[in-house]
Write a protein that holds these residues in place. Structure first.
Motif, short mmCIF file in Angstrom:
data_model
loop_
_atom_site.label_atom_id
_atom_site.label_comp_id
_atom_site.label_asym_id
_atom_site.label_seq_id
_atom_site.Cartn_x
_atom_site.Cartn_y
_atom_site.Cartn_z
N THR A 33 0.85 -1.19 0.00
CA THR A 33 0.00 0.00 0.00
C THR A 33 0.88 1.24 0.00
O THR A 33 1.78 1.36 0.84
N LEU A 34 0.64 2.13 -0.95
CA LEU A 34 1.34 3.41 -1.00
C LEU A 34 0.49 4.45 -0.30
O LEU A 34 -0.69 4.64 -0.63
N GLU A 35 1.07 5.13 0.68
CA GLU A 35 0.35 6.15 1.44
C GLU A 35 0.85 7.53 1.01
O GLU A 35 2.03 7.85 1.15
N GLU A 66 8.27 -4.24 3.49
CA GLU A 66 7.25 -3.39 4.08
C GLU A 66 5.93 -3.55 3.34
O GLU A 66 5.88 -3.67 2.12
N THR A 67 4.82 -3.55 4.10
CA THR A 67 3.50 -3.65 3.47
C THR A 67 2.89 -2.28 3.19
O THR A 67 1.99 -2.16 2.36
N THR A 68 3.36 -1.25 3.90
CA THR A 68 2.89 0.11 3.67
C THR A 68 4.09 1.02 3.50
O THR A 68 5.01 1.01 4.33
N VAL A 69 4.11 1.79 2.41
CA VAL A 69 5.22 2.69 2.11
C VAL A 69 4.68 4.11 2.01
O VAL A 69 3.77 4.37 1.21
N GLN A 70 5.21 5.00 2.83
CA GLN A 70 4.81 6.39 2.79
C GLN A 70 5.67 7.15 1.79
O GLN A 70 6.90 7.04 1.80
#
Length: 562
Positions: A33-35, A66-70
């Motif tokens: 997921t890209l945040e 990583e599952t979420t990358v800001q």
């Protein structure tokens, strides 16, 4: 039989893109997921890595799991537009969304999207939906924002990242503009050039004239021209890549005395085993040394022979960054049942021989920068089946077999004075044991000795030596009845692998861990197979290069000892 000819489908690429796009629209199989600005965009890691240079470098580096990358410096609207382009090949541009879309495409390094943005900016007559690619193949690089590139390098952090990817991005950004060269040189200084091959270095450099005046790349190329000196040169560069501490077990004698050529790695964090590769040839009674991030395999025997008439003097070096083996200068003497260790910037080999053969007291040292061996001061007595370790710049050799008996000698080599000095002897004479340093002490474990009746018996007591007081202490709480085992120290723990039992006549597979505070041995797993006469070490594997786990039995059956 004629060779098969490839038949190409003209419609398959578009159907594949449509299929992937449908999965994305449905939110199926998304694994990252890209945040952006508080808005979450589910996507597929492999698709992003294929389309975005930023994501490719990021996922191959420290953010690989990583599952979420800001993401910074991107507006949600621009992110959504570029992400839609990645999955459909269509970029919806208007004067209102042009800036945020271009910014998102530049930060993500989506080459085709940047070209379309440049073409859209350069024309006011082309109807929407009819924008074509700009003719300049590398035009997007010239417009790339410096802060976006700097942020990319910062996010990569050089932790397991693919150096060639970062190098190509920096060199492309430099382009033909001398004004960018000072900042580009600073960015290049953050890379670890020894991780790259000569081809990876030469290609972008030759394509970019601004690089010709930089001294960093010629130095990096010289690294690859002097293979033997690479450990010394790499130590100067340092290695910023993220690594995983592992317990390596190499070679040895397994069931039915079959020799092993496997290199197994146990992840210290969870105790799982992974196959790292194979030795150049199956070996036992060899030695291992770790110098400047390289792994060295020395001597040993490549055929099972109790008489030990065919020891080897070959030395192989493993480069974990590339997963390759290189044969370096041979030892001056063939050795088996000897000790090898790193002392300063050299590798030292001490003694060797077999219980049924001729023993030697010779000592030699390998200088990687010269790729040569030289003689050192001989050991006080001919010896084999001894144990050794280094501690605070000194090399310690304990016990062994010589003149028909087991020894209780403890000798230390002082490299500055080029001499061996005697220390307080072991409490128990022993051979085929192991010695390891942990914190401020040395620990001597296992082995066997000759009883008054002339039979072999185990030395189960563990001894602890304190160099500051030159005294041994017997630690009966962590006694161990094994010989031909291997032990290494890491931080405040001791790791014992394999070995043989005289009482049961079996080879061992259990892996034991004990803290030098006097705790009992704790079983933490099993070797992939029972082993003795193997070698082990603590080795830092690059995080990106850790291989997949191998299937094995979790409870291997013991095998015959002899």
């Amino acid at each position: 039989m004629s060779a098969a000819q490839p038949v190409v489908s003209a419609t398959y690429p578009q159907k594949l893109l449509e299929g992937v796009g449908n999965l994305w629209q449905l939110g199926v199989l998304c694994d990252v997921t890209l945040e952006v600005g508080g808005v979450h965009f589910p996507a597929h890691r492999v698709v992003l890595a294929s389309a975005s240079g930023y994501c490719r470098a990021l996922f191959l580096g420290g953010a690989g799991l990583e599952t979420t990358v800001q993401l910074q410096g991107i507006q949600p609207g621009g992110m959504e537009n570029v992400l839609n382009f990645i999955y459909s090949g269509k970029l919806h541009l208007s004067p209102d969304n042009f800036r945020e879309t271009t910014q998102a495409a530049e930060v993500l390094l989506v080459r085709d999207a940047i070209r379309l943005c440049c073409a859209f900016q350069g024309t006011t007559t082309t109807p929407p939906g009819k924008v074509t690619e700009a003719p300049q193949d590398e035009q997007y690089v010239q417009e790339l924002q410096q802060d976006a590139l700097s942020e990319l390098l910062e996010r990569m952090g050089m932790q397991g990242a693919r150096e060639p990817t970062a190098f190509e991005l920096i060199v492309s950004w430099l382009g033909e503009s001398p004004l960018r060269f000072p900042e580009g040189t600073k960015m290049l200084g953050r890379l670890h050039f020894p991780l790259m091959s000569p081809t990876e270095l030469q290609g972008p450099v030759q394509a970019t004239s601004a690089m010709e005046t930089d001294l960093t790349c010629p130095k990096a190329l010289s690294y690859h021209m002097h293979a033997g000196a690479q450990p010394a040169l790499q130590a100067q560069h340092g290695c910023p890549q993220a690594t995983i501490p592992t317990l390596l077990v190499l070679g040895g004698r397994g069931p039915n005395n079959q020799l092993s050529g496997d290199v197994w790695a146990m992840m210290l964090a969870n105790g799982t085993w992974r196959r790292m590769g194979r030795l150049a040839t199956p070996l036992y009674n060899h030695a291992v040394a770790v110098l400047s991030g390289f792994l060295y395999i020395l001597g040993g025997q490549s055929k099972f022979d109790p008489a030990g008439q065919h020891p080897s003097n070959e030395v192989f070096r493993f480069d974990p960054q590339r997963g390759t083996w290189l044969q370096v200068a041979r030892m001056l003497q063939r050795r088996s049942r000897f000790h090898g260790a790193v002392l300063g910037e050299a590798i030292v080999a001490v003694g060797g021989g077999t219980l049924l053969g001729k023993l030697t007291r010779t000592v030699e040292a390998y200088e990687p920068i010269q790729d040569t061996w030289r003689w050192l001061v001989p050991f006080p007595v001919p010896v084999a089946d001894h144990a050794g370790t280094t501690h605070e710049g000194l090399l310690y050799i304990a016990g062994g077999f010589s003149s028909g008996k087991t020894l209780n000698l403890l000798s230390s080599y002082l490299p500055r004075l080029h001499r061996w000095v005697p220390n307080h002897p072991l409490t128990f004479s022993r051979c085929e044991h192991s010695l390891a340093a942990s914190r401020n002490a040395l620990f001597c474990v296992g082995g066997r000795t000759l009883s008054p009746a002339g039979t072999w018996v185990h030395v189960a007591e563990t001894e602890c030596y304190t160099p500051s007081t030159d005294q041994w202490t017997v630690l009966r709480l962590i006694s161990l009845g094994r010989c031909q085992l291997s032990m290494v120290g890491h931080e405040d723990q001791l790791y014992v692998t394999g070995g043989g039992s005289l009482s049961t006549r079996t080879k061992e597979a259990a892996v034991l861990v004990s803290k030098p505070a006097g705790w009992a041995w704790q079983e933490v797993g099993f070797l992939p197979q029972p082993l003795l006469d193997h070698a082990s070490c603590i080795f830092a594997l690059p995080q990106a290069g850790v291989p997949a786990p191998q299937e094995r039995e979790t409870q291997p059956q013991p095998s015959g000892y002899q």
